[in-house]
Design a protein around this motif. Structure first.
Motif, PDB file in Angstrom:
ATOM      1  N   GLY A  70      -2.173  -6.034   9.099  1.00 39.56           N
ATOM      2  CA  GLY A  70      -2.158  -5.387   7.993  1.00 39.56           C
ATOM      3  C   GLY A  70      -2.885  -4.076   8.764  1.00 39.56           C
ATOM      4  O   GLY A  70      -3.299  -4.012   9.516  1.00 39.56           O
ATOM      5  N   ILE A  78      -3.487   1.658   3.551  1.00 36.19           N
ATOM      6  CA  ILE A  78      -2.609   0.868   4.103  1.00 36.19           C
ATOM      7  C   ILE A  78      -1.023   1.141   4.758  1.00 36.19           C
ATOM      8  O   ILE A  78      -0.246   1.909   3.876  1.00 36.19           O
ATOM      9  CB  ILE A  78      -3.181  -0.036   3.130  1.00 36.19           C
ATOM     10  N   LEU A  81       1.549  -3.843   5.887  1.00 35.42           N
ATOM     11  CA  LEU A  81       1.159  -5.057   5.022  1.00 35.42           C
ATOM     12  C   LEU A  81       2.403  -5.769   4.946  1.00 35.42           C
ATOM     13  O   LEU A  81       2.942  -5.222   4.363  1.00 35.42           O
ATOM     14  CB  LEU A  81      -0.129  -4.813   4.182  1.00 35.42           C
ATOM     15  N   ILE A  97      -5.508  -7.970   3.594  1.00 36.84           N
ATOM     16  CA  ILE A  97      -6.067  -6.475   2.789  1.00 36.84           C
ATOM     17  C   ILE A  97      -7.620  -6.703   2.410  1.00 36.84           C
ATOM     18  O   ILE A  97      -8.435  -5.457   2.564  1.00 36.84           O
ATOM     19  CB  ILE A  97      -5.891  -6.823   1.700  1.00 36.84           C
TER      20      ILE A  97
END
Length: 154
Positions: A70, A78, A81, A97
């Motif tokens: 990630g 983000i 991922l 996460i």
């Protein structure tokens, strides 16, 4: 399983994981043309070098193999991922996460966002992310739908 930061030497393995995951895991949500265009992003060396050089990257490793990664861009986005196709549903994405969110909080971010695939949307919703918009992206003339999602960090 252990976690570590990415190195330039990890780039090729990350690109391969990216492409193979999309081809395998996302095939029920996107057609073959969409997948082909999306996977072609693995060949964009400049983009991947930028990821390695500018983003916070967390790798999940099992038996010296990257099984997930990630990335956090600009302290609260983000960007990537992905979990290896053979290591799905083993809480790897959950752990990654959590690490990305912790890093965002450490940087005093009040929220975290991501552009999330149809495939990943249920996972992000379970993690408390809210859909802000459905997006219709055109890549090389092909429409690919994803979702702008956001989570408030406490």
């Amino acid at each position: 399983m252990f976690f570590r930061k990415a190195l330039l030497s990890d780039l090729e393995e990350m690109q391969k994981l990216f492409a193979e995951t999309i081809q395998s895991v996302c095939k029920s949500d996107y057609n073959s043309e969409q997948i082909k265009v999306w996977v072609s992003g693995a060949k964009n060396k400049e983009r991947w070098l930028d990821v390695i050089n500018t983003q916070f990257i967390e790798l999940a490793i099992i038996d010296n193999k990257i099984v997930g990664f990630g990335t956090l861009k600009n302290e609260n986005y983000i960007d990537l991922l992905f979990i290896h196709k053979d290591f799905q549903r083993q809480a790897i994405a959950d752990k990654i996460i959590n690490k990305l969110e912790f890093e965002a909080k450490k940087n005093h971010s009040k929220f975290i966002t991501s552009d999330v695939s149809i495939t990943a949307k249920p996972f992000f919703e379970k993690k408390g992310y809210i859909v802000k918009a459905e997006q219709k992206n055109i890549l090389k003339g092909v429409e690919i739908i994803n979702y702008k999602m956001k989570k408030v960090l406490f």
